[in-house]
Structure formats: C-alpha cells, structure tokens
Design a protein around this motif. Structure first.
Motif, PDB file in Angstrom:
ATOM      1  N   ALA A 474     -15.091  74.404 -48.971  1.00 58.79           N
ATOM      2  CA  ALA A 474     -15.030  75.299 -48.314  1.00 58.79           C
ATOM      3  C   ALA A 474     -14.373  76.826 -48.896  1.00 58.79           C
ATOM      4  CB  ALA A 474     -13.559  75.367 -47.303  1.00 58.79           C
ATOM      5  N   GLY A 475     -15.078  76.745 -50.227  1.00 61.20           N
ATOM      6  CA  GLY A 475     -14.724  77.902 -50.956  1.00 61.20           C
ATOM      7  C   GLY A 475     -13.738  77.613 -51.969  1.00 61.20           C
ATOM      8  N   GLY A 476     -13.059  76.524 -51.934  1.00 59.59           N
ATOM      9  CA  GLY A 476     -11.710  76.593 -52.808  1.00 59.59           C
ATOM     10  C   GLY A 476     -12.026  76.496 -54.087  1.00 59.59           C
ATOM     11  N   THR A 477     -13.129  75.709 -54.649  1.00 62.89           N
ATOM     12  CA  THR A 477     -13.404  75.526 -56.140  1.00 62.89           C
ATOM     13  C   THR A 477     -13.805  76.888 -56.698  1.00 62.89           C
ATOM     14  OG1 THR A 477     -13.933  73.292 -55.646  1.00 62.89           O
ATOM     15  CG2 THR A 477     -14.763  74.596 -57.915  1.00 62.89           C
ATOM     16  N   GLU A 478     -14.585  77.802 -55.684  1.00 61.50           N
ATOM     17  CA  GLU A 478     -15.293  78.973 -56.186  1.00 61.50           C
ATOM     18  C   GLU A 478     -13.899  80.065 -56.340  1.00 61.50           C
ATOM     19  OE1 GLU A 478     -16.434  77.154 -53.946  1.00 61.50           O
ATOM     20  OE2 GLU A 478     -18.709  76.887 -54.611  1.00 61.50           O
ATOM     21  N   VAL A 479     -13.052  79.830 -55.754  1.00 61.07           N
ATOM     22  CA  VAL A 479     -11.907  80.705 -55.816  1.00 61.07           C
ATOM     23  C   VAL A 479     -11.335  80.587 -57.087  1.00 61.07           C
ATOM     24  CG1 VAL A 479      -9.724  81.593 -54.668  1.00 61.07           C
ATOM     25  CG2 VAL A 479     -11.682  81.143 -53.227  1.00 61.07           C
ATOM     26  N   LEU A 480     -11.234  79.338 -57.353  1.00 63.55           N
ATOM     27  CA  LEU A 480     -10.475  79.090 -58.587  1.00 63.55           C
ATOM     28  C   LEU A 480     -11.265  79.284 -59.948  1.00 63.55           C
ATOM     29  CD1 LEU A 480      -9.489  75.343 -57.813  1.00 63.55           C
ATOM     30  CD2 LEU A 480      -7.839  77.114 -58.072  1.00 63.55           C
ATOM     31  N   CYS A 481     -12.379  79.335 -59.678  1.00 62.78           N
ATOM     32  CA  CYS A 481     -13.492  80.107 -60.693  1.00 62.78           C
ATOM     33  C   CYS A 481     -13.326  81.414 -60.843  1.00 62.78           C
ATOM     34  CB  CYS A 481     -15.006  79.612 -60.555  1.00 62.78           C
ATOM     35  SG  CYS A 481     -15.246  77.710 -60.643  1.00 62.78           S
ATOM     36  N   VAL A 482     -13.316  82.044 -59.693  1.00 63.44           N
ATOM     37  CA  VAL A 482     -13.090  83.607 -59.808  1.00 63.44           C
ATOM     38  C   VAL A 482     -11.689  84.080 -60.388  1.00 63.44           C
ATOM     39  CG1 VAL A 482     -12.829  85.925 -58.333  1.00 63.44           C
ATOM     40  CG2 VAL A 482     -14.504  83.886 -57.719  1.00 63.44           C
ATOM     41  N   HIS A 483     -10.746  83.334 -60.164  1.00 54.98           N
ATOM     42  CA  HIS A 483      -9.532  83.462 -60.773  1.00 54.98           C
ATOM     43  C   HIS A 483      -9.400  83.384 -62.264  1.00 54.98           C
ATOM     44  CE1 HIS A 483      -5.185  83.659 -61.383  1.00 54.98           C
ATOM     45  NE2 HIS A 483      -5.098  82.484 -61.907  1.00 54.98           N
ATOM     46  N   GLN A 484     -10.013  82.278 -62.524  1.00 52.57           N
ATOM     47  CA  GLN A 484     -10.063  82.263 -64.111  1.00 52.57           C
ATOM     48  C   GLN A 484     -11.059  83.248 -64.551  1.00 52.57           C
ATOM     49  OE1 GLN A 484      -8.251  80.251 -65.826  1.00 52.57           O
ATOM     50  NE2 GLN A 484      -7.107  79.268 -64.318  1.00 52.57           N
ATOM     51  N   LEU A 485     -12.176  83.428 -64.235  1.00 56.03           N
ATOM     52  CA  LEU A 485     -13.142  84.511 -64.690  1.00 56.03           C
ATOM     53  C   LEU A 485     -12.279  85.911 -64.908  1.00 56.03           C
ATOM     54  CD1 LEU A 485     -16.331  83.564 -63.118  1.00 56.03           C
ATOM     55  CD2 LEU A 485     -15.784  83.421 -65.419  1.00 56.03           C
ATOM     56  N   GLN A 486     -11.483  86.121 -63.817  1.00 54.29           N
ATOM     57  CA  GLN A 486     -10.865  87.621 -63.780  1.00 54.29           C
ATOM     58  C   GLN A 486      -9.775  87.454 -64.962  1.00 54.29           C
ATOM     59  OE1 GLN A 486      -9.695  87.923 -59.658  1.00 54.29           O
ATOM     60  NE2 GLN A 486     -11.446  89.101 -59.166  1.00 54.29           N
ATOM     61  N   LYS A 487      -8.985  86.415 -65.114  1.00 58.86           N
ATOM     62  CA  LYS A 487      -8.100  86.088 -65.669  1.00 58.86           C
ATOM     63  C   LYS A 487      -8.671  86.414 -67.464  1.00 58.86           C
ATOM     64  CE  LYS A 487      -4.345  83.086 -67.252  1.00 58.86           C
ATOM     65  NZ  LYS A 487      -3.895  81.563 -67.147  1.00 58.86           N
ATOM     66  N   GLN A 488      -9.780  85.515 -67.702  1.00 59.01           N
ATOM     67  CA  GLN A 488     -10.169  85.818 -69.051  1.00 59.01           C
ATOM     68  C   GLN A 488     -11.100  87.221 -69.084  1.00 59.01           C
ATOM     69  OE1 GLN A 488     -10.379  83.284 -71.483  1.00 59.01           O
ATOM     70  NE2 GLN A 488      -9.032  82.445 -70.261  1.00 59.01           N
ATOM     71  N   ALA A 489     -11.313  87.659 -68.166  1.00 58.78           N
ATOM     72  CA  ALA A 489     -12.116  89.107 -68.462  1.00 58.78           C
ATOM     73  C   ALA A 489     -10.962  90.005 -68.888  1.00 58.78           C
ATOM     74  CB  ALA A 489     -12.580  89.706 -66.827  1.00 58.78           C
ATOM     75  N   GLU A 490      -9.595  89.933 -68.053  1.00 56.87           N
ATOM     76  CA  GLU A 490      -8.743  91.022 -68.513  1.00 56.87           C
ATOM     77  C   GLU A 490      -8.341  90.577 -69.907  1.00 56.87           C
ATOM     78  OE1 GLU A 490      -5.972  93.973 -68.462  1.00 56.87           O
ATOM     79  OE2 GLU A 490      -7.577  93.299 -66.916  1.00 56.87           O
ATOM     80  N   TYR A 491      -8.113  89.360 -70.355  1.00 54.30           N
ATOM     81  CA  TYR A 491      -7.817  88.890 -71.685  1.00 54.30           C
ATOM     82  C   TYR A 491      -8.827  89.731 -72.768  1.00 54.30           C
ATOM     83  CZ  TYR A 491      -7.050  86.403 -75.946  1.00 54.30           C
ATOM     84  OH  TYR A 491      -7.310  85.863 -77.160  1.00 54.30           O
ATOM     85  N   HIS A 492      -9.925  89.433 -72.423  1.00 54.75           N
ATOM     86  CA  HIS A 492     -11.126  90.160 -73.323  1.00 54.75           C
ATOM     87  C   HIS A 492     -11.012  91.717 -73.319  1.00 54.75           C
ATOM     88  CE1 HIS A 492     -12.907  86.595 -74.778  1.00 54.75           C
ATOM     89  NE2 HIS A 492     -12.904  85.973 -73.785  1.00 54.75           N
ATOM     90  N   ARG A 493     -10.619  92.225 -72.204  1.00 57.76           N
ATOM     91  CA  ARG A 493     -10.586  93.531 -72.187  1.00 57.76           C
ATOM     92  C   ARG A 493      -9.573  94.100 -72.969  1.00 57.76           C
ATOM     93  NH1 ARG A 493     -12.628  93.476 -66.695  1.00 57.76           N
ATOM     94  NH2 ARG A 493     -10.497  93.124 -66.170  1.00 57.76           N
ATOM     95  N   VAL A 494      -8.429  93.350 -72.960  1.00 62.16           N
ATOM     96  CA  VAL A 494      -7.344  93.923 -73.781  1.00 62.16           C
ATOM     97  C   VAL A 494      -7.472  93.657 -75.472  1.00 62.16           C
ATOM     98  CG1 VAL A 494      -4.900  93.482 -74.440  1.00 62.16           C
ATOM     99  CG2 VAL A 494      -5.776  93.576 -71.853  1.00 62.16           C
ATOM    100  N   GLU A 495      -8.090  92.279 -75.511  1.00 60.80           N
ATOM    101  CA  GLU A 495      -8.199  92.129 -77.057  1.00 60.80           C
ATOM    102  C   GLU A 495      -9.322  92.614 -77.803  1.00 60.80           C
ATOM    103  OE1 GLU A 495      -6.377  89.982 -79.024  1.00 60.80           O
ATOM    104  OE2 GLU A 495      -5.079  89.927 -77.485  1.00 60.80           O
ATOM    105  N   ASP A 496     -10.510  93.233 -76.903  1.00 58.64           N
ATOM    106  CA  ASP A 496     -11.760  93.618 -77.692  1.00 58.64           C
ATOM    107  C   ASP A 496     -11.473  95.059 -77.976  1.00 58.64           C
ATOM    108  OD1 ASP A 496     -13.081  91.161 -77.320  1.00 58.64           O
ATOM    109  OD2 ASP A 496     -14.156  91.776 -75.419  1.00 58.64           O
ATOM    110  N   SER A 497     -10.511  95.712 -77.141  1.00 57.81           N
ATOM    111  CA  SER A 497     -10.297  97.039 -77.231  1.00 57.81           C
ATOM    112  C   SER A 497      -9.453  97.227 -78.311  1.00 57.81           C
ATOM    113  CB  SER A 497      -9.296  97.699 -76.175  1.00 57.81           C
ATOM    114  OG  SER A 497      -8.057  96.992 -76.178  1.00 57.81           O
TER     115      SER A 497
END
Length: 628
Positions: A474-497
C-alpha cells in the motif's frame, strides 16, 4: 501509438517517448484497474484488457522505443506475472528525471552514476524493510483468524501496521554498504540480494499459506482462492511437509472454459484440456484405458522448423520431380500417421499447434491430438511415463513412446456452447503432481483477464514462499525509499557545496528527482482507489513526508489511508459491523526489486543509445538533435 505526442526535437527524443508511453498507462496501476477495449481498425475486432502488459501487447508498438519497452515488459511478465505497471510507470518517471538533468546540463556519466546510487538506496531499503515469515506469523497470532479471504478491516490492523512499519524504519536508518546494480543491455534477471542472516530459513515459524494469500490478493480474492487451492492440492499430492510449504509453479496449468458461470471455477488434479466435437469422439473411444503417448515440442505440421534451423547448403532439387506443396504435405502426413499406427500411439501432446489435416487424419485412426501444452507439463509427463519429447513427429521411435497415460471425460459443455465441445482430464494415475486451474466465465471477453489474475496471484504466492519475506504494501515501502532518497539528497547538497567535486556535484539533485518519481507513483496508486484526486494525493504525500522523523513512521499512516479508502466497500463477516477482521497488505520482495531494476535499466539503455538509432530521425530534425 505515439504519433499524437508532441516531441521536442531539441531534447532527447527516446526518453520523451518512454515518458509519453508510460503516461498512457497510469490507470493500469493500483488496486482498481480500468478495463479498456482495444479495437483493430482493419478487422474491426476488439479485445477487453486491463493490465499493463495486455494493453501494450495488443497495441503492437511499431517505433523502436515502443518495441524496447514492450520487450522489457514482456520479459518481466514472463517471470513474475505482476509488477509490469510499476515497471513502466517508474521507467517513465525516471526518464523525466534524466531529461530534467540533461536540460540542466548534467553530463550523461554523472546522471548514470547518481541514478545508480539512487537505485542502490532503494534496493537497500527493500532489503532492510522486508518482513520475515516469522514476524508475519507472530503478528497474525495477535489478531483474529480470518474466515475467508475477503478484505475486512479494523483499527487493530492499522495499529499493527504502524508498529510493523516502525520496526522497519529502525532497520532502514542504519543503511550501510550499497549493492552495485549491473546494467544489462538484454535485461538479464539478477538474483535478489535480499535476505539477511535473520531471514534465512533457520527453523522459522512459517505462517499459513492462507494468511499470506490474504495479504497478497490485492483485490483479486477469487483468483487467490484458486491459487491457494492449487498450493494445498500439490502439497497433498506430493506429501509435502506443511511446516515448510513451497509452490512449484511449473506443475500448474490453466484451462479456460467459456460459457460457464464464474463460480464454477475450480482446481482439479491432472491436466484439463478443451476439445472440439471431433476430438471428443476420439476421447470417448479411448477413455479410461492405459494409452501410449508421444510428446512433440514443436508444431505438428509439415512446414514447422525448430528455432535456429538452417537449411543444408549446396542441396539442389531435381527439376523432373515437380512436387506441389500439397503433395509434399500429403506425403509427410502419410509417413507420420503410419509411424503412429506402427508404434500404437493413442495420444499426442504437442507444445505447438497442429494442422487441421493432421488432427482429422489422426481422429480417423482414433488417435487423440492435444495442442498448446505447456513445456513444463510435457517435461513432467515425460518423466512419469518414460516418453522422450521430440521436435518432429518423424523422429518418433519405440524408445520415445510413453506408457500409462489415461484420458477421462471431465465435463460435457455442449449445453453451454453453440459448437459442441468437451473438457477432458489427462493424467497418468501415478501421482504425477500436476494440477489445473479451470477458469470460467459467461462473458468471453473476461476470460483472459481472469486467467491473468489467477497467474498473478499464483506467482505472488510462489515468490513469497521462495523469498521467505514480504514488503510492506500500500505504498509503505515506496515512502520509506522516498524518505531515504531525500535524506541522502540533502546530505549530498551540503557536502558537495563544500567539496565542489564535479563527479558528485549533482548527486543531490538527481536523488531528489528520483524521489519525486516515486512520489508520483504513490500518488497514482492513491488515485486508483477512487478516493483521492491527483492534487489531493500529492498534497497528502507531501504533508506526511514533511512530518516524517524517527519516532513517527509514515508507512503505517499510508497503509491507513489505503485501507480507509476501501472501508465503504468492504464486506463484513457475520457479527457486529464494527468488529471487522484484520487485513494487511504486502508486496513481493523479489518482484518489486526486479521491476525497479528493469525500469532503470530501460532508462539507461535509451539514455546511452544514439538518438538517431532509437528514433530514426530525418533530415529536418537532425540539425536540432542533442547528441550525447
């Protein structure tokens, strides 16, 4: 099929076509799929379809990208029978991700590297969020035992789902070690790296098959009941240990019987086939007696040649022997019939088709011909009867003929059909371990969809018992993936800058765009329930993701939304209306992983292939074509 889609020649045309093609199938995902009629403009014939695979199969895409998409979905459908809609949707969503990156000037190599890291994150979430059979059995003991497979709901289900998802989230927070996804040009299936040491079959307490079926039915309760019957019948026939069930899908076949009501569908031992009136007369003559059987792996015709056949070079034809095609066929037919009579063969099972002449001549000599038999069924019959399958009927010899096969009249359908027809059951009487799911309907156009639903449910059970684990649905796994992708995206934005590394400069942006594609998929699934509009679904998902933190798990809330959307239509059992029984929704681990892999493989293949080869562009568009 894509002629009406506006393609911007200044962008990557192949990716645009994948995105446009995927957009046509939004209604083919989720719990409620819309039926569609596809009509052939030339012949005027029409077909009723609802699944993604059947739609694209009947549309017959002609462009190179459409063919590539069709072959990808066909390969996935052959092995899993479900998840094709998810595959195509995410291929379209991630094609838009790649297009967006190209518009921003990101190099293809950086796009591929970042998206590969993104799929690694998603697959790792799947591995760590999987629910073992032991956990499912424990959770089931805390709830009431369901009396049937109906979707019956309660608040306790939502509470259990939230607790289950919370445990899942704790595992996902400790992600480590990414698995590299190998891009295969030919979409080869990869083995799922999904089981941790905790999920290995180490004296696990396994849940009942009916419990798994209830969670994996996905709205197809009648089809799932047939699949459960097939599992139980095979276990009984093979004297299988009920504490360690398995489901050999190769020992199951289907037989479609038009004219009968849908509640006549059932599962029977043996192989049920539908015969014509002429074949039925032969079956009545040879029924209930031991027969000799011959097995042919190809077509039973004079013109058939096996795959890879090469005619002999340097062989000429004498001019004075001017034999016509019909005389050659008659000569071949006489040779085959004489050989069958000399070998005293009463039954021929062929994996391909049989020409009408062959069937008629064999019927005159009381030889029953049954065509379109599954290859797996031929192998099992061969092992139990001693028969040796051959490619051509002219290869038949005494050692190739099997013994001990029986034919019984299973049902006479002359009162249901305009043309007389009969269903027969072919078995060897030696516990060969074959079962047939008989699919019935008074509406001929529904038979294909009902058969597809059965196979989808059967394969879900097969892969669940093979994986020994499931994913929150019912979308639960996809939401977990979105959360982890967004978390990693924010981390890389900070580190890459800070570092300014060219290779990782855009990784945060790519991961966020991949997460947006998953959000689109979740929203489409919610819209499919009929309870939300596209805007409402997107708003709900975005709001819940904003509230996502360690002590509040979103998967349980998401499951609640999906379950509540079906509450009004749920059928409650006898008793108080508010005492509904519990249901949980799960997805297959290996099926979801493979669908996501193939979706990204498809995007990468189109992305890296020269645009001229994919689209066949002409002189007008060649000037403005972006060369990768």
């Amino acid at each position: 099929m894509l002629e009406s889609v506006i393609i911007n020649s200044r962008q990557h045309v192949g990716l645009q076509k994948v995105s446009a093609l995927a957009g046509r199938f939004r209604s083919s995902i989720g719990p409620i799929k819309n039926n569609k009629f596809i009509q052939d403009e030339v012949s005027g014939e029409s077909v009723l379809v609802c699944s993604c695979f059947r739609i694209i199969e009947n549309l017959e895409p002609t462009c190179a990208v459409g063919q590539l998409v069709y072959e990808t979905i066909q390969a996935h459908h052959k092995g899993y029978r479900s998840g094709s809609g998810c595959l195509l949707f995410l291929a379209g969503a991630w094609s838009r991700t790649a297009l967006d990156c190209l518009q921003r000037g990101i190099a293809v190599t950086h796009i591929i590297k970042a998206m590969s890291a993104g799929i690694d994150i998603c697959l790792d979430v799947c591995k760590k969020s999987s629910v073992s059979f032991k956990d499912i059995a424990v959770m089931h003991k805390r709830t009431a035992t369901p009396q049937d497979l109906g979707l019956q709901l309660s608040e306790e289900a939502i509470t259990d789902a939230s607790q289950e998802a919370a445990n899942v989230h704790d595992k996902c927070l400790n992600m480590s070690g990414h698995r590299r996804v190998k891009l295969s040009r030919h979409f080869c299936e990869a083995k799922s790296e999904m089981l941790s040491s905790a999920l290995l079959p180490d004296l696990l307490e396994l849940p009942d098959v009916a419990v798994l079926a209830e969670s994996l039915s996905h709205g197809c309760e009648d089809a799932m009941k047939l699949a459960v019957e097939a599992v139980q019948m095979l276990s009984k026939m093979n004297q299988q240990d009920i504490s360690d069930p398995s489901f050999d899908i190769s020992k199951v076949q289907t037989c479609v019987l038009p004219g009968l009501p849908e509640d006549c569908a059932c599962v029977v031992e043996g192989c049920v086939f539908l015969l014509s009136d002429e074949q039925a007369r032969v079956a009545h003559r040879i029924k209930q007696q031991p027969l000799k059987v011959a097995l042919v792996t190809g077509d039973l015709s004079q013109t058939y040649r096996h795959l890879g056949f090469k005619s002999l070079s340097g062989v000429g034809v004498c001019e004075h022997l001017d034999l016509s095609a019909s005389s050659k066929e008659d000569e071949w037919l006489e040779k085959v019939v004489n050989r069958l009579l000399n070998l005293k063969v009463n039954l021929i099972l062929t994996a391909g088709l049989a020409s009408q002449k062959v069937i008629q001549h064999c019927c005159r000599h009381h030889i029953l011909v049954v065509e379109k038999v599954n290859s797996s069924v031929l192998r099992i019959i061969a092992s139990s009867t001693g028969a040796v399958p051959v490619s051509y009927a002219t290869q038949l010899a005494e050692p190739c003929v099997g013994n001990g096969i029986n034919v019984e009249i299973w049902r006479d359908l002359s009162s249901y059909e305009r043309e007389s027809s009969t269903a027969v059951n072919i078995s060897n009487g030696r516990n060969g371990g074959l079962v047939t799911a008989v699919i019935t309907s008074c509406i001929h156009g529904k038979l294909q969809a009902l058969e597809d639903q059965f196979w989808a449910c059967a394969y879900r059970l097969h892969h669940a018992l093979k994986d020994r684990a499931l994913l929150p649905g019912a979308g639960g796994t996809e939401v977990l993936c979105v959360h982890q992708l967004q978390k990693q995206a924010e981390y890389h934005r900070v580190e890459d800058s800070k570092t300014g590394s060219a290779a990782n400069l855009y990784r945060g942006l790519v991961l966020q765009l991949m997460a947006d594609g998953l959000i689109d998929y979740i929203s489409a699934v919610m819209v499919s329930t009929g309870r939300f509009s596209a805007a409402e679904a997107r708003t709900i998902v975005s709001k819940q993701l904003q509230d996502f933190h360690k002590d509040e798990i979103i998967a349980g809330k998401f499951l609640q939304l999906i379950l509540e959307s079906r509450r009004e239509d749920a059928v409650f059992s006898a008793g108080k209306p508010d005492e509904a029984l519990t249901v949980k929704i799960y997805d297959n681990l290996s099926v979801k992983q493979e669908a996501w892999r193939k979706a990204l493989d498809l995007v990468f293949l189109v992305l890296q292939t020269d645009a001229e080869i994919i689209t066949g562009t002409g002189q007008r568009t060649e000037e403005n074509l972006m060369r990768l």
